[in-house]
Motif scaffolding. Structure first.
Motif, short mmCIF file in Angstrom:
data_model
loop_
_atom_site.label_atom_id
_atom_site.label_comp_id
_atom_site.label_asym_id
_atom_site.label_seq_id
_atom_site.Cartn_x
_atom_site.Cartn_y
_atom_site.Cartn_z
N ASP A 46 7.28 -61.33 -52.95
CA ASP A 46 6.04 -61.61 -52.22
C ASP A 46 6.27 -61.62 -50.72
N ALA A 47 7.42 -62.19 -50.31
CA ALA A 47 7.75 -62.23 -48.87
C ALA A 47 7.85 -60.81 -48.33
N GLY A 48 8.45 -59.91 -49.13
CA GLY A 48 8.54 -58.51 -48.71
C GLY A 48 7.17 -57.90 -48.53
N LYS A 49 6.29 -58.17 -49.48
CA LYS A 49 4.93 -57.61 -49.39
C LYS A 49 4.21 -58.16 -48.17
N LYS A 50 4.41 -59.46 -47.94
CA LYS A 50 3.74 -60.08 -46.79
C LYS A 50 4.17 -59.39 -45.49
N ALA A 51 5.47 -59.19 -45.35
CA ALA A 51 5.99 -58.52 -44.15
C ALA A 51 5.35 -57.15 -44.01
N PHE A 52 5.29 -56.43 -45.08
CA PHE A 52 4.77 -55.06 -45.02
C PHE A 52 3.30 -55.05 -44.64
N ILE A 53 2.53 -55.94 -45.26
CA ILE A 53 1.08 -55.93 -45.04
C ILE A 53 0.74 -56.40 -43.63
N VAL A 54 1.42 -57.47 -43.18
CA VAL A 54 1.14 -57.95 -41.82
C VAL A 54 1.50 -56.86 -40.80
N ALA A 71 3.19 -53.94 -31.24
CA ALA A 71 4.41 -54.67 -30.88
C ALA A 71 4.37 -56.08 -31.44
N ALA A 72 3.19 -56.73 -31.42
CA ALA A 72 3.08 -58.09 -31.93
C ALA A 72 3.36 -58.13 -33.43
N GLY A 73 2.95 -57.07 -34.14
CA GLY A 73 3.24 -57.02 -35.57
C GLY A 73 4.72 -56.88 -35.82
N SER A 102 7.26 -57.27 -33.73
CA SER A 102 8.12 -58.25 -33.08
C SER A 102 7.66 -59.68 -33.31
N ALA A 103 6.79 -59.88 -34.31
CA ALA A 103 6.45 -61.22 -34.75
C ALA A 103 5.93 -62.11 -33.62
N GLN A 104 4.86 -61.68 -32.97
CA GLN A 104 4.23 -62.53 -31.96
C GLN A 104 2.91 -63.07 -32.53
N ILE A 105 2.43 -64.15 -31.94
CA ILE A 105 1.13 -64.67 -32.33
C ILE A 105 0.11 -63.54 -32.16
N PRO A 106 -0.76 -63.27 -33.08
CA PRO A 106 -1.01 -64.01 -34.33
C PRO A 106 -0.33 -63.40 -35.55
N LEU A 107 0.57 -62.44 -35.35
CA LEU A 107 1.13 -61.72 -36.50
C LEU A 107 2.56 -62.14 -36.79
N TYR A 108 2.97 -63.35 -36.33
CA TYR A 108 4.37 -63.72 -36.50
C TYR A 108 4.68 -64.23 -37.91
N VAL A 109 3.65 -64.50 -38.72
CA VAL A 109 3.85 -65.27 -39.96
C VAL A 109 4.81 -64.62 -40.95
N TRP A 110 5.01 -63.31 -40.84
CA TRP A 110 5.86 -62.66 -41.84
C TRP A 110 7.34 -62.95 -41.60
N LEU A 111 7.72 -63.18 -40.32
CA LEU A 111 9.15 -63.25 -40.01
C LEU A 111 9.84 -64.46 -40.67
N PRO A 112 9.27 -65.68 -40.59
CA PRO A 112 9.95 -66.78 -41.28
C PRO A 112 10.09 -66.53 -42.78
N ASP A 113 9.09 -65.93 -43.40
CA ASP A 113 9.18 -65.63 -44.83
C ASP A 113 10.22 -64.55 -45.11
N ALA A 114 10.46 -63.70 -44.10
CA ALA A 114 11.41 -62.60 -44.29
C ALA A 114 12.82 -63.12 -44.50
#
Lengths: 97, 737
Positions: free
Chosen positions: B228-236, B291-293, B295-307
């Motif tokens: 699921d974490a992989g999918k989250k990273a991909f979708i975000v 770039a925000a997606g 490089s995990a910047q607000i608001p798209l940073y949520v995938w990186l901790p799960d990664a």
């Protein structure tokens, strides 16, 4: 001359058709079909007098087919009779939905 | 099939090895530093990791079924003693790091050639035309300039060290060859990303690294949470990719090409774009969304901790050192465009500084050692964006480089810790979390090398003089202040705010990193008496990369000591032969942006908004960071930490931080749930009811009509004869009358 022949053919054909529609006996119905075929034959022969030999040739075809049909048809009727002990078409109605 | 394939493969290899043309764009004047730059086998740098991927992929396929079954069962595959392992589990140890080592050597040759040559204009190596439609053509071409050479050095160099570390870390994993196949593929795409000579090629790499990131996060796909974490990273990331694509479309509509060289030349002349115009602002903002997606910047940073669900060396390579810095590279590469848009640049800096602070506060209350590092990465990426957002492109890239060193070091160090913890728990069949710092403590006695190297990384990231992070992070913070004080600065007060926020976040960095070190390595051991006996230092194949990265984390910062600091105590008292070397080295790349900035904003300030020069503030930030490290050491050391399963739930604001400000819940509520509900509406109402209903209704009606009509088939010969006659009469009647 041609008129009388056509009238004869028409009368024979109507008698045959009527017989097929109203009679219940398979043999009689079969004979009525023969009557229809021969009514057509009369018309063919009559018209060949006017238009050439083609009509008479067709009559031979019709007679041949009628003979073959008689053989097959009578065979079917015999086999039905063996099964039902009857040749009343009103009692054969299994071939439906 | 193979025979038909082989000639084309050979041709492709030949095409890669022998470029069609090498063109220095424009007439490169022979500088004082030497002759023209001749690239050395640049195609091979890209090709080698791809070959590694093919070889390791073949080995993985040969072993595919057994390995997949083992992963699905969630258990480990018994691979037997090291000496008797099958080739599929021994060859990748050579191929995986081997191709990277070779690629690094070739890069090194190119880099040293570039050092000795004058490279005023980027060298573009054309191989073949990838696509040509009408007036639009994209060449498979590699661009070699200062920026891409530096990125290549980081990707292949740090990548090589992480590959070597992986040999030790992943040795007993059932998916060993598959792991190296993915890792090599990642490096291939990352090199395409940084070396591609057009936005189109960059996008190929951009998507490719996203794919590899997905594959490696979900490497242990038997665990639902991890896949699921992989999918989250991909979708975000797809949201960001949408921004990248729109920006590319706008660029093509404006310039009619996607190649870097003509676009930047044109943009600098402002023939197609206006300074501060809506178009260039739209382009930069859409690029920044991409770039925000990535490089995990607000608001798209949520995938990186799960990664962090992926193997730890993957976190080090992809989610700390290389892939996540692609966004920074994108902004630095497009520096001319960003310089033309003050709004775009301010957004980059603003989001960066906000992310730096936001992620740093979350990191204060995380207990998973990798989560701390993940939020730290998000925070440090924020700093890089601040740097490139205030026109200090060299400073942003400098921090990118030093961060690659010390964050890779920290992640690999945490990998060594987890490795050791995992083995300890494995021996005693205990099922505690080997990543929870509350279960660690006192590991210093068991793994001294990891302890020392990780302290170096921690001090580097905390900004302690004279380690790498001090020079890079301090440079960025200083540039924010200087930019805000420029003659025609667009929003001077805003930049003052940015500057103070960045300073505050730097203090938080020092705190949470020290907290992590103290909880992991100091105090008394909380692993358990029996388990502690099995804690061990990492093998040499793992600690040698740590040591190399530690050395780089110490000295890496010295290549860009600010001119103002050079002769002072902080600049090593003038002992260094050069100052701002990286800044000068990158000048050909950033010159266009700097000219635009100088023309429209004027000279940057030489004093902070509240007074004080660069040296003073560097000293203040160093002393403050050192004080925070010392304070954190005392405070956290004095806290009584209990193992995870006995620990009380955090309360108050600590709980909010522990739950990451409930951002995941918020996104779930605002974005995910509406989409789920809309999808369910589409499924249950539109698909199942309306569409399926229509199709079924057609079936039912046909069935009913058929049933009704079949009533005419009575089976009675007389009826048939009657209907037949009637029909003939009707036809005759119609034809006669």
């Amino acid at each position: 001359m041609i008129t009388e022949a056509i009238v004869l053919s028409a009368i024979l054909f109507v008698i045959g058709t009527f017989g097929v529609l109203v009679r219940r006996n398979a043999i009689i119905m079969f004979l009525c079909i023969e009557l229809q075929l021969n009514a057509v034959n009369v018309a063919f022969v009559a018209f060949s007098n006017l238009f050439g030999i083609d009509g008479q040739i067709f009559v031979f075809f019709v007679m041949t087919v009628a003979a073959a049909e008689a053989a097959v048809g009578l065979a079917i009727i015999i086999s039905i009779f063996r099964h039902y002990e009857s040749v009343d078409v009103g009692s054969f109605n299994l071939l439906k939905w | 099939m193979t025979l038909a394939l082989r000639p084309s493969l050979v041709a492709a290899l030949a095409a890669l090895a022998l470029p069609a043309s090498v063109a220095a764009q424009g007439g490169a004047p022979a500088g004082e530093s030497g002759g023209a730059f001749t690239p050395f086998l640049p195609g091979m740098i890209v090709l080698l990791p791809l070959l590694g991927f093919l070889a390791n992929g073949a080995l993985a396929l040969a072993h595919g079924k057994k390995s997949a079954d083992a992963v699905r069962a969630g258990g480990e595959l018994d691979l037997g003693e090291r000496a008797q392992r099958p080739l599929t589990h021994t060859l990748p140890s050579l191929i995986g790091p081997g191709v990277l080592g070779l690629a690094f050597l070739i890069t090194l040759v190119n880099f040293s050639r570039a050092l000795g040559a004058s490279l005023e204009e980027p060298v573009v190596v054309h191989y073949w035309t990838w696509m040509a439609t009408g007036t639009f053509t994209v060449d498979a071409a590699l661009q070699l300039d200062q920026l891409s050479l530096l990125m290549m050095m980081i990707v292949t160099g740090v990548g090589f060290l992480i590959h070597v570390f992986s040999v030790g870390y992943m040795r007993d994993d059932a998916g060993y060859p598959r792991y190296f196949a993915y890792l090599n593929l990642f490096v291939f795409f990352m090199l395409v990303l940084v070396m591609g000579a057009s936005y189109a090629l960059m996008f190929v790499g951009w998507e490719g690294v996203g794919l590899c990131s997905y594959l490696l996060i979900g490497f242990w796909f038997g665990d639902k949470e991890k896949s699921d974490a992989g999918k989250k990273a991909f979708i975000v990331n797809r949201i960001g990719d949408f921004g990248f694509l729109v920006a590319m479309f706008l660029l093509y509509a404006t310039f009619g090409t996607l190649d870097f060289v003509p676009i930047f030349a044109d943009a600098q002349l402002t023939t197609s774009l206006v300074y501060g115009g809506g178009l260039v602002t739209a382009i930069t903002l859409f690029f920044f969304l991409g770039a925000a997606g990535k490089s995990a910047q607000i608001p798209l940073y949520v995938w990186l901790p799960d990664a962090m669900a992926g193997p730890t060396p993957v976190s080090a390579l992809i989610h700390a050192a290389t892939m996540v810095t692609a966004g920074v590279y994108l902004v630095a590469r497009s520096s001319v465009l960003f310089a033309l848009s003050p709004v775009g640049s301010a957004t980059v800096a603003g989001v960066g500084v906000l992310t730096a602070l936001f992620a740093a506060t979350i990191a204060l209350q995380q207990y998973d050692i990798k989560k701390v590092l993940a939020y730290s990465t998000v925070s440090q990426l924020g700093y890089m964006f601040v740097g490139v957002g205030v026109g200090a492109y060299a400073a942003g890239v400098f921090h990118l480089m030093t961060h690659a060193f010390f964050k890779a070091l920290l992640f690999l160090g945490s990998g060594a810790v987890i490795h050791s913890m995992h083995h300890a728990y494995h021996h005693t069949h205990k099922h505690d979390d080997p990543q929870d710092m509350r279960n660690m403590g006192g590991l210093r006695a068991h793994m001294p090398i990891t302890w020392i190297t990780m302290w170096i990384g921690t001090l580097a990231i905390a900004g302690i003089w004279p380690l790498a992070g001090f020079f890079s992070k301090d440079e960025i913070i200083w540039q924010v202040a200087a930019f805000g004080g420029a003659v025609n600065a667009p929003y001077p007060l805003l930049y003052t705010l940015f500057w103070m926020t960045a300073l505050a976040a730097a203090m938080l960095t020092a705190f949470y990193m020290t907290r992590m070190m103290v909880m992991t390595f100091h105090g008394s051991n909380r692993t358990g008496a029996e388990e502690a006996k099995h804690l061990h230092e990492a093998p040499a194949v793992m600690w040698v990369p740590l040591a190399v990265l530690a050395v780089l984390s110490v000295f890496g910062g010295w290549i860009n000591v600010p001119e103002a600091l050079r002769t002072s105590f902080l600049g090593l008292g003038g002992a260094l032969p050069m100052s701002e070397w990286l800044h000068h080295w990158l000048e050909p790349v950033t010159a266009g942006a700097h000219e635009v900035q100088l023309e429209h904003l004027g000279e940057v300030a030489h004093a902070a908004p509240v007074g004080g020069g660069e040296v003073a503030w560097a000293a203040i930030s160093f002393l403050a960071a050192a004080a925070v490290v010392a304070a954190a050491f005392k405070v956290v050391g004095a806290q009584k930490t209990v193992p995870a399963h006995d620990a009380p739930a955090p309360t108050g604001f600590a709980n909010v931080l522990y739950n990451k400000y409930y951002v995941d819940e918020l996104y779930n509520w605002i974005v995910v749930q509406p989409i789920v509900r809309a999808s369910q509406f589409c499924w249950r109402v539109i698909d199942a009811t309306i569409i399926d209903g229509t199709v079924n209704a057609v079936g039912w009606v046909s069935k009913g009509v058929g049933w009704g009509v079949s009533m005419f088939q009575t089976g009675n010969v007389s009826t048939y004869a009657f209907v037949l006659t009637l029909g003939v009469l009707v036809i005759l009647g119609v034809s006669v009358f």
